[in-house]
Design an enzyme around this catalytic site. Structure first.
Site, short mmCIF file in Angstrom:
data_model
loop_
_atom_site.label_atom_id
_atom_site.label_comp_id
_atom_site.label_asym_id
_atom_site.label_seq_id
_atom_site.Cartn_x
_atom_site.Cartn_y
_atom_site.Cartn_z
N HIS A 125 0.84 -1.20 0.00
CA HIS A 125 0.00 0.00 0.00
C HIS A 125 0.88 1.25 0.00
CE1 HIS A 125 -3.66 -2.32 0.71
NE2 HIS A 125 -4.35 -1.21 0.59
N LYS B 185 -10.03 -8.57 6.85
CA LYS B 185 -10.72 -8.99 8.07
C LYS B 185 -10.64 -7.89 9.11
CE LYS B 185 -7.04 -11.38 10.63
NZ LYS B 185 -7.00 -10.82 11.99
#
Lengths: 201, 296
Positions: free
Chosen positions: A38, A106
Site C-alpha cells: 500500500h 478482516k
C-alpha cells in the site's frame, strides 16, 4: 441479505447495489496488497505513475499468502485475510488512485475508508480470518507477482479466483459500516458488563 | 552429534506440521459447539466457514491459516536426558525444514532492517522456554502464534488496591479494545503476579491448556468462568461481525507478586489455537500427546 455472484471488472452500478450483510462470491482477478505494498503504491500514485497492474474494477485483498513454486509456476497454499485496520490511514488514497471496487480483508475498517467508499463507489468485504485453505482453493491460477522484493507476504500477487467467498459486505457505498454498528452495541454492552461485575462507574 | 539430536529434530518437525494443519480436538469441539449455539446470522456464517476450512486443511494437509505464526517451543527437560545442549539447535533446524517442506510462511523479520530471514529462524526466534525437571525424558510443546492475536496483548501494572475488580476490568476492556482484530472466537490467557515479564509469560503459557480442562483451584476456575461470561456479553461475536461467541475459553495462571505491584497480562489466541506436544523417552521412543491419531 442477498447473495451476489460478481465477476471482475465490476462496475460502479453493481457496487452501488450492494448493502451491508449481503454475501458475495467473487470471480475474476484479485490482487493482494498489505502494509508495504500500500505504501509503495501510494507513493507511485501520488507521483502520477501507474501501478504494475491496473486495478480498475478489480478487488484488492489484504493478504500475505503462503505460496510455493511447482514446475516454475506459483501455487497458493494458504491465503486468508490479514487485519485491515493497519491499512486504514492509506486505503482512501489507494481507492482514489487505483479505482479498485472491492476491498477484502478482516476486522473491518474505519470512517476514512467508509467515506472514500461512498465517494468513489467501492465496498469492503470481510472474509473469515484464518480460513486460508478455503481461500486458496478458490484461487484457480496465479497470474503473476510484482514487488517480490518486499518478501512473500508483502508482494502483489495477481490471482485468478472462482467463486471466492463467502464474503460478507461489511462497508457499503451508502456509508453503512457493520463493524462500527457492532462497536456501538459493544460499547452499550460494556456498561451492562461493568454493572454485572459491580465496577464503580 | 548425539543420536537424540535427530530424534528431537524429527519430533519437533512433526509437531510443527501437526500444529499448523490439525487443531487439537478440544478446540474443534468447542468451535462446533459455538456454531450450534450461535444465533447471529453473520456470526454463524463465520463459524461455518471456519469449520469448512478446518476440514479442507486436514484433507489437503495444508496450513489452516496463511499466518502460520512464529514458533514458541516449551521444553520440559529431564535433567538426565542425553543431549540437552543440542536441543535448541535441533528446534531451529526443525523450524527451518518445516518452513520449506510444509510449507510455512516465512515470518521472521529483522526489526530494524525489515529484512525477512526467509526461514522463520533468526536472532531470538524460534523462542524456546525451558523448564528443568528430574528424569530422563524430554517433553516438547510447540505453539504457532499468529500476529493478529499477538498484537492485542495487554500488560497492566495495576495498583494492588484495585484487586480482583481491577483485574476483571482490565481483561474486559482488553477484549473490547481488541474487537475483531485477534480473530474471535479467541482463547484468553491471563497471567497474574510475578513481575511484568512473568505475567506475560504465564499468560501465554496458559494458552497451552486444553479448553476442556478446568482449573484445579476452585476459586480460579470461578474467576475464569466469570471472565468468560463477561467477554461473551460484549456481542463482538465471531470475526467481530456480532454474536454471542467472542471467547471460547479463559485460562488464568499466577505467581506471587511484589507488595507494591499487581501485574496482570492478557494474551489472546485466535480461534486457530495451534499447539502440539510430544514426549521423547530416554530409549528414543516417542509419545504424541495432543495429536494421537494423526498421520505423521
Amino acid at each position: 441479505m442477498a447473495t451476489y455472484r460478481l465477476k471482475t471488472p465490476i462496475s460502479e452500478a453493481q457496487i452501488r447495489k450492494l448493502e451491508v450483510n449481503d454475501v458475495v462470491y467473487l470471480s475474476g482477478t484479485v490482487v493482494t496488497a498489505r502494509d508495504q505494498a500500500h505504501r509503495r503504491a501510494i507513493e507511485l500514485l501520488q507521483k502520477g505513475k501507474a501501478l504494475p497492474v491496473n486495478l480498475e474494477g478489480l478487488a484488492v485483498f489484504h493478504c500475505g499468502p503462503v505460496m510455493k513454486k511447482e514446475n516454475d509456476s506459483w501455487v497458493a497454499v494458504a491465503a486468508g485475510p490479514t487485519t485491515s485496520t493497519r491499512m486504514e490511514m492509506v486505503e482512501d488514497e489507494f481507492i482514489k488512485g487505483s479505482k479498485v471496487r472491492v476491498v477484502i480483508g478482516k476486522g473491518g475498517m474505519g470512517k476514512r475508508t467508509s467515506a472514500a467508499m461512498v465517494k468513489y463507489g467501492a465496498v469492503y468485504c470481510a472474509f473469515t480470518g484464518g480460513a486460508a485453505v478455503l481461500a486458496a482453493k478458490a484461487i484457480k491460477h496465479v497470474k503473476g507477482v510484482e514487488w517480490l522484493d518486499l518478501g512473500m507476504p508483502e508482494a502483489l500477487w495477481i490471482l485468478e479466483v472462482d467463486e471466492f467467498g463467502p464474503l460478507v459486505v461489511a462497508i457499503d457505498s451508502c456509508g453503512r459500516n457493520l463493524f462500527l454498528d457492532v462497536a456501538k452495541k459493544v460499547e452499550a454492552n460494556r456498561q451492562r458488563i461493568y454493572r454485572k461485575l459491580g465496577f464503580q462507574p | 552429534m548425539k543420536q537424540t539430536d535427530s530424534i528431537v529434530e524429527n519430533v519437533a518437525f512433526n509437531l510443527v506440521k501437526q500444529a499448523v494443519v490439525y487443531l487439537p480436538d478440544d478446540v474443534k469441539a468447542s468451535l462446533r459447539k459455538a456454531y450450534a449455539e450461535e444465533t447471529s446470522e453473520a456470526g454463524k456464517t463465520q463459524l461455518k466457514t471456519i469449520l469448512d476450512n478446518l476440514a479442507l486443511a486436514e484433507k489437503h494437509e495444508a496450513p489452516i491459516c496463511q499466518d502460520t505464526g512464529t514458533f514458541v517451543f516449551y521444553v520440559k527437560a529431564g535433567a538426565d536426558f542425553e543431549g540437552l545442549d543440542c536441543v535448541e539447535e535441533a528446534l531451529t533446524n526443525a523450524t527451518r525444514k518445516a518452513t520449506f517442506e510444509v510449507p510455512l510462511r516465512p515470518n521472521a523479520v529483522h526489526p530494524f532492517t525489515q529484512k525477512n530471514s526467509g526461514d522463520n529462524t533468526g536472532k531470538g526466534i524460534p523462542q524456546v522456554h525451558w523448564e528443568l525437571v528430574s528424569g530422563d525424558s524430554l517433553e516438547l510443546t510447540v505453539l504457532a502464534k499468529g500476529g493478529g492475536s499477538e498484537n492485542v496483548s495487554v500488560l497492566g501494572m495495576l495498583n494492588p488496591s484495585e484487586g480482583l475488580q481491577g483485574l476483571k476490568r482490565l481483561v474486559v476492556d482488553a477484549v473490547i479494545k481488541a474487537g475483531a482484530q485477534p480473530c474471535p472466537p479467541t482463547i484468553l490467557g491471563v497471567g497474574v503476579g510475578g513481575g511484568a515479564d512473568a505475567a506475560l509469560s504465564l499468560a501465554k503459557k496458559a494458552l497451552l491448556k486444553p479448553l476442556d480442562e478446568a482449573n484445579e483451584e476452585a476459586e480460579i476456575a470461578g474467576l475464569e468462568r466469570e471472565i468468560l461470561e463477561a467477554a461473551n456479553m460484549t456481542g463482538i461475536g465471531p470475526m467481530g461481525l456480532g454474536g454471542k461467541t467472542t471467547v471460547l475459553g479463559v485460562h488464568v495462571d499466577w505467581a506471587f507478586r511484589h507488595p507494591a505491584s499487581f501485574p496482570v497480562a492478557v494474551v489472546f489466541n485466535c480461534w486457530a489455537a495451534r499447539r502440539a506436544s510430544a514426549k521423547i523417552n530416554a530409549d528414543g521412543s516417542v509419545e504424541y500427546l495432543t495429536h494421537k491419531k494423526r498421520p505423521r
